[in-house]
Design an enzyme around this catalytic site. Structure first.
Site, PDB file in Angstrom:
ATOM      1  N   ALA A 230       1.888   2.784   3.104  1.00  0.00           N
ATOM      2  CA  ALA A 230       2.570   2.606   4.292  1.00  0.00           C
ATOM      3  C   ALA A 230       1.982   3.532   5.328  1.00  0.00           C
ATOM      4  O   ALA A 230       1.603   4.665   4.712  1.00  0.00           O
ATOM      5  CB  ALA A 230       3.878   3.036   3.958  1.00  0.00           C
ATOM      6  N   SER A 235       7.317   4.510   5.119  1.00  0.00           N
ATOM      7  CA  SER A 235       7.414   4.532   3.853  1.00  0.00           C
ATOM      8  C   SER A 235       8.941   4.715   3.294  1.00  0.00           C
ATOM      9  O   SER A 235       9.530   5.434   3.888  1.00  0.00           O
ATOM     10  CB  SER A 235       6.466   5.630   3.084  1.00  0.00           C
ATOM     11  OG  SER A 235       6.962   5.894   1.887  1.00  0.00           O
ATOM     12  N   HIS A 237       9.735   5.912   0.700  1.00  0.00           N
ATOM     13  CA  HIS A 237       9.851   7.266   0.141  1.00  0.00           C
ATOM     14  C   HIS A 237      10.252   8.336   1.156  1.00  0.00           C
ATOM     15  O   HIS A 237      10.978   9.300   0.590  1.00  0.00           O
ATOM     16  CB  HIS A 237       8.314   7.976  -0.353  1.00  0.00           C
ATOM     17  CG  HIS A 237       7.852   7.191  -1.529  1.00  0.00           C
ATOM     18  ND1 HIS A 237       8.220   7.552  -2.732  1.00  0.00           N
ATOM     19  CD2 HIS A 237       7.028   6.180  -1.926  1.00  0.00           C
ATOM     20  CE1 HIS A 237       7.730   6.948  -3.705  1.00  0.00           C
ATOM     21  NE2 HIS A 237       7.067   5.780  -2.992  1.00  0.00           N
ATOM     22  N   ASP A 244       8.494   6.563  -7.553  1.00  0.00           N
ATOM     23  CA  ASP A 244       7.693   6.245  -8.393  1.00  0.00           C
ATOM     24  C   ASP A 244       7.627   6.940  -9.704  1.00  0.00           C
ATOM     25  O   ASP A 244       8.116   7.943  -9.682  1.00  0.00           O
ATOM     26  CB  ASP A 244       5.957   6.488  -7.834  1.00  0.00           C
ATOM     27  CG  ASP A 244       5.795   5.761  -6.519  1.00  0.00           C
ATOM     28  OD1 ASP A 244       6.422   4.924  -6.277  1.00  0.00           O
ATOM     29  OD2 ASP A 244       4.929   6.334  -5.974  1.00  0.00           O
ATOM     30  N   GLU A 289       3.854  -3.336  -7.282  1.00  0.00           N
ATOM     31  CA  GLU A 289       3.868  -1.844  -7.879  1.00  0.00           C
ATOM     32  C   GLU A 289       5.228  -1.839  -8.800  1.00  0.00           C
ATOM     33  O   GLU A 289       6.366  -1.557  -8.460  1.00  0.00           O
ATOM     34  CB  GLU A 289       4.484  -1.146  -6.544  1.00  0.00           C
ATOM     35  CG  GLU A 289       3.403  -0.976  -5.451  1.00  0.00           C
ATOM     36  CD  GLU A 289       3.465   0.129  -4.538  1.00  0.00           C
ATOM     37  OE1 GLU A 289       4.629   0.814  -4.759  1.00  0.00           O
ATOM     38  OE2 GLU A 289       2.697   0.328  -3.537  1.00  0.00           O
ATOM     39  N   HIS A 292       7.345   1.420  -8.727  1.00  0.00           N
ATOM     40  CA  HIS A 292       8.356   1.733  -7.570  1.00  0.00           C
ATOM     41  C   HIS A 292       9.507   1.108  -7.576  1.00  0.00           C
ATOM     42  O   HIS A 292       9.889  -0.078  -7.544  1.00  0.00           O
ATOM     43  CB  HIS A 292       7.439   1.392  -6.347  1.00  0.00           C
ATOM     44  CG  HIS A 292       8.014   1.919  -4.873  1.00  0.00           C
ATOM     45  ND1 HIS A 292       7.674   2.662  -4.204  1.00  0.00           N
ATOM     46  CD2 HIS A 292       9.327   1.605  -4.411  1.00  0.00           C
ATOM     47  CE1 HIS A 292       8.394   2.869  -3.140  1.00  0.00           C
ATOM     48  NE2 HIS A 292       9.498   2.267  -3.188  1.00  0.00           N
TER      49      HIS A 292
END
Ligand code: ZN
Length: 440
Positions: A230, A235, A237, A244, A289, A292
């Site tokens: 991203a 993101s 995150h 992750d 993913e 994630h």
């Protein structure tokens, strides 16, 4: 005829003209004359709070909408339902349509005339009518635990959530406290099953993401890198709600491991969902993913994992409140579902008297004289058409006239509650009804 009589007649005529329902509905103060003549013929002089409702439902019926759809459009749009383009009305009749996206639904219809209504609403709700990043909007409430961050919703450079370290044996990084506790509980439960779960990346600052993104673009090219990395501010995150687990590499084939199988089966129990599932790249903007996960709480995580939905799809399908929606009613804390027996007319909540009374244990019937009579064995309410009721034989003046609707006699909730010996309190959820406290 004398001049005096003529003047009286002209006055009466102009009164009759200006007493159109719309004109009266707009007035908050009742003209004294209306009050004076009410006893003679209340209906003739009363404003009709249901005039807009009846007009809208008639127009919608003419357009082919069922009564149920028309009621739904009324709850969503009120009188604004009249005059809207039929294709837009079709969209807005869907419970998940968003009234602040009307222009986008219309634009989508014009660009895709063949599209089905549900598809139009879904695509626009998913923001797929927009260009990633270029059309992105800043997020109003980044600390909302249900925040959606993707290529259409960005966080500011300075946003840092409240964070807590996961702690040594849970791997690296920090998360929002609630998400951190949920991940620890999940890792502990996995360990019992012989499965090891560790964070390899949790919260990432805007600046960290900037470095990562630039690194991936430099080695992989922008188009490729954007399928998995991203831009800073976009993101998940950065929310402190995502992490992750065990790896962050396609080549590790995490999807073939026992750890992944365990997560698929159990992550929702701990409030996590798989954020970028296989074959959902066109919706999430990211390729698969398997490592994630995003914390959203158990209910939403379960729904998404059970139905194979991305978080975007879940949010796009959620029912949206209308602008003319009647409030939800509760009786001593329990939801009281009266369906469309509660509605908003001219900005006032009207409720079907017999329906609410029945829900509270009263019995009732309408006599041949047209008077609705309700009783709980102790008290008696008589409700004729008009603006008056009798409670145990005592005259009670209502704040608005009764409205006949779908075979039921409706009156303002604020008038009905005292008659039923109920007090109403407006709360964040709707209106809480409870037995009226006896005066001390
Ligand atoms: Zn990630």
């Amino acid at each position: 005829m004398s001049t005096y009589s003529k003047r009286i007649l002209a006055g009466a005529l102009s009164l009759a003209l200006c007493l159109s329902p719309a004109a009266l509905a707009a007035k908050t103060e009742e003209p004294p004359l209306v009050a004076a003549v009410e006893g003679l013929s209340p209906l003739l002089y009363e404003p009709d709070p249901a005039a807009g409702y009846h007009a809208a439902l008639a127009e919608l019926a003419g357009l082919g909408y069922s009564e149920q759809q028309a009621e739904q459009l009324w709850a969503r749009l009120g009188e604004r339902a009249m005059g809207l383009a039929p294709r837009l009305l079709d969209c807005l009749a869907l419970e998940n349509s968003r009234l602040d996206r009307e222009a986008r639904y219309l634009a989508y219809v014009q660009a895709h005339p063949e599209a089905e209504t549900a598809e139009i609403v879904t695509q626009v709700n998913l923001d797929l009518d927009l260009t990633p990043y270029d059309d992105a909007r800043p997020i109003d409430d980044p600390a909302d635990p249900l925040v959606l961050v993707n290529k259409y919703h960005g966080l500011s450079e300075t946003y840092v959530p409240e964070l807590e370290k996961l702690g040594g044996r849970y791997g690296v990084g920090s998360m929002v406290p609630e998400a951190a506790a949920a991940f620890r509980a999940m890792a502990d439960a996995a360990k019992q099953d012989g499965i090891s779960l560790r964070s390899v990346s949790a919260y990432r600052s805007y600046q960290t993401q900037q470095g990562l993104y630039q690194h991936y673009v430099s080695i992989d090219g922008k188009a490729n890198a954007e399928r998995y990395s991203a831009r800073p501010g976009y993101s998940e995150h950065q929310t402190g709600l995502a992490l992750d687990i065990n790896t962050a590499s396609i080549s590790a084939h995490f999807e073939n491991t026992a750890e992944y199988a365990w997560l698929r089966a159990n992550c929702a129990r701990f409030g996590f969902l798989l954020r970028y599932p296989r074959e959902k790249e066109s919706i999430t903007g990211y390729r698969y993913e398997p490592w994630h996960y995003r914390y959203v709480g158990q209910d939403i995580a379960r729904t998404c994992m059970d139905r194979g939905l991305t978080y975007e799809e879940y949010l796009a399908a959620q029912t949206q409140p209308g602008e003319n929606q009647a409030p939800a009613l509760f009786w001593q804390g329990q939801a009281l579902d009266l369906g469309d027996r509660v509605t908003r007319l001219s900005g006032v909540t009207y409720v079907d008297a017999a329906a609410l009374a029945a829900a509270l244990g009263w019995t009732g019937e309408t006599g041949e004289d047209g008077v609705l009579r309700l009783s709980d064995g102790l008290h008696k309410i008589e409700l004729p058409v008009g603006r008056r009721a009798l409670l145990d034989g005592m005259l009670v003046r209502l704040s608005g006239p009764t409205v006949e609707r779908s075979g039921g006699r409706c009156l303002p909730l604020s008038d009905l509650c005292p008659l039923l010996g109920v007090q109403a309190t407006v709360t964040d959820q709707g209106v809480e009804l409870a037995p009226r406290q006896a005066a001390l």
